[in-house]
Design an enzyme around this catalytic site. Structure first.
Site, PDB file in Angstrom:
ATOM      1  NE  ARG A  40      66.477   4.908  91.669  1.00 15.41           N
ATOM      2  CZ  ARG A  40      67.799   4.870  91.590  1.00 15.41           C
ATOM      3  NH1 ARG A  40      68.510   5.885  92.040  1.00 15.41           N
ATOM      4  NH2 ARG A  40      68.419   3.825  91.068  1.00 15.41           N
TER       5      ARG A  40
ATOM      6  CE1 TYR B  43      73.339   9.458  88.974  1.00 16.56           C
ATOM      7  CE2 TYR B  43      71.081   8.701  89.279  1.00 16.56           C
ATOM      8  CZ  TYR B  43      72.144   9.468  89.683  1.00 16.56           C
ATOM      9  OH  TYR B  43      72.034  10.262  90.804  1.00 16.56           O
TER      10      TYR B  43
ATOM     11  CG  ASP C 243      76.910   2.398  90.461  1.00 20.12           C
ATOM     12  OD1 ASP C 243      78.088   2.480  90.859  1.00 20.12           O
ATOM     13  OD2 ASP C 243      76.025   3.187  90.813  1.00 20.12           O
TER      14      ASP C 243
ATOM     15  CE  LYS D  51      70.857   2.242  87.697  1.00 24.19           C
ATOM     16  NZ  LYS D  51      72.126   2.689  88.347  1.00 24.19           N
TER      17      LYS D  51
ATOM     18  CG  HIS E 218      76.866   4.300  86.552  1.00 25.38           C
ATOM     19  ND1 HIS E 218      77.646   5.059  87.397  1.00 25.38           N
ATOM     20  CD2 HIS E 218      75.588   4.424  86.993  1.00 25.38           C
ATOM     21  CE1 HIS E 218      76.874   5.618  88.318  1.00 25.38           C
ATOM     22  NE2 HIS E 218      75.627   5.258  88.098  1.00 25.38           N
TER      23      HIS E 218
ATOM     24  CD  GLU F  44      77.173   8.370  85.193  1.00 28.64           C
ATOM     25  OE1 GLU F  44      77.614   7.677  84.253  1.00 28.64           O
ATOM     26  OE2 GLU F  44      75.972   8.676  85.317  1.00 28.64           O
TER      27      GLU F  44
END
Length: 375
Positions: A15, A94, A270, A75, A96, A118
């Site tokens: 991505r 993101y 994740d 990511k 996490h 997120e």
């Protein structure tokens, strides 16, 4: 503002943070965009397409990080990317963090401002930047689960939808949010026997209206989860605590008691995973067998369908990228409480309560750092 888009370097991740259409939107608004060479090659988009949209193409990630005030990724930053972040720089991706102390401490040391997709919210209390990838992961979970049930993949040799005279597979979905609903939708469409478990009665009511007799809904108790899991052929873990670590709903002893060749797909991996036996895997090596069950625990599931995922994600993130670039992070977050909820790290301070709680680190409210910065 100078906006940077490095190529994703997490294993099997194709991505990209911004599509050419998003780049064009930014340049029309007066911003400059620098994209790393080959950043979107994995989804069939050339550097020339980015140039035509108004971007500058850089030869390395180091050039992108050095030039940009705002870094837009997909990511979480890997160790060498964290090393390139600097004081005052803004990272939008993101993160996490609740399941990753090493990354959290690394970002705290950079002095950068880190906004996590997120934990951005909307007026309904939903998570609009997590939702498109949750949709993808939920739908993928049934695809990969069905594949893993095949005998050659270690599964029990069960066809998800069965055939006339032979019952379908029993699919249990833990969590009735976006991922869980999409997983249930796919499983029902393939004519599996589907059970959805959630702790929210209003959500179960909505799911009952949506699926009717095609799916069973259960209120989440230890006993309900245990009974459903032990009888399942495929269990999909789709539980979410916004910003926090996923609760462990399925113990090792429960996995051990499942039928040999059962399959567990942990969408929550994740955020640490909701099965005690879960550990992160990659698209190159997506599964392992433990306690007789096949586990699929890929931490970037939507990366397998990178083109679909990239465009879906950009549809959601672009308005926030425009706000951060156009107003600067202070004003953008001060004016938008929902974007403010995305702030996880700023100048060495942890600014998301759930992350701080799970990692047992000091917490500073986002409002406090915004007010200090404005002063």
């Amino acid at each position: 503002m100078q906006v940077g888009v490095p190529k994703e370097i997490k294993p099997d991740e194709h991505r990209v943070g911004l599509t050419p259409a998003s780049v064009r939107e930014l340049t029309i608004h007066g911003h400059q965009v620098v994209v790393e060479q080959g950043a979107a090659a994995g989804i069939g988009i050339s550097d020339d397409t980015y140039r035509a949209a108004g971007a500058t193409v850089a030869g390395s990630a180091a050039e992108v990080f050095a030039a940009a005030a705002l870094i837009v990724k997909v990511k979480e930053p890997q160790a060498n990317e964290i090393a390139m972040l600097r004081d005052g720089q803004v990272l939008f991706t993101y993160l996490h963090l609740a399941a990753d102390r090493v990354q959290t401490e690394g970002l705290l040391r950079t002095g950068a401002t880190c906004v996590a997709y997120e934990t951005v919210t909307d007026a309904r209390g939903a998570l609009p930047l997590l939702a498109p990838m949750s949709e993808v992961a939920g739908r993928m979970a049934v695809q990969v689960g069905a594949y893993c049930l095949e005998k050659e993949q270690g599964g029990a040799g069960i066809l998800l939808g069965g055939v006339p005279g032979v019952p379908p597979a029993k699919v249990v979905v833990l969590g009735g949010g976006v991922s869980g609903t999409n997983a249930a939708r796919m499983a029902v469409g393939l004519e599996a026997s589907v059970t959805i478990i959630d702790k929210s009665l209003p959500r179960l009511y909505d799911l009952d209206l949506q699926f009717g007799p095609r799916a069973t809904t259960l209120f989440a108790t230890v006993e309900a989860i245990e009974q459903a899991v032990l009888d399942a052929d495929l269990v999909i873990g789709a539980v979410l605590v916004p910003g926090g670590a996923a609760p462990r709903l399925v113990s090792r002893s429960m996995v051990r008691a499942m039928r040999p060749g059962s399959v567990l797909v942990d969408i929550s991996i994740d955020q640490g995973g909701c099965f005690e036996t879960s550990r992160p895997t990659t698209h190159s090596h997506p599964t392992y067998v433990e306690e007789g069950a096949v586990h699929y625990c890929v931490t970037n599931m939507p990366g397998a369908v990178a083109r679909t995922s990239t465009f879906a994600l950009n549809n959601a993130t672009l308005p926030f990228v425009l706000a951060l670039a156009g107003k600067g992070w202070r004003r953008a977050l001060a004016e938008d409480v929902h974007l403010r909820h995305g702030l996880n790290v700023h100048a060495g301070k942890l600014t998301h309560a759930a992350v701080a709680h799970d990692l047992e680190l000091p917490y500073t409210p986002a409002e406090a750092v915004i007010e200090t910065s404005v002063r």
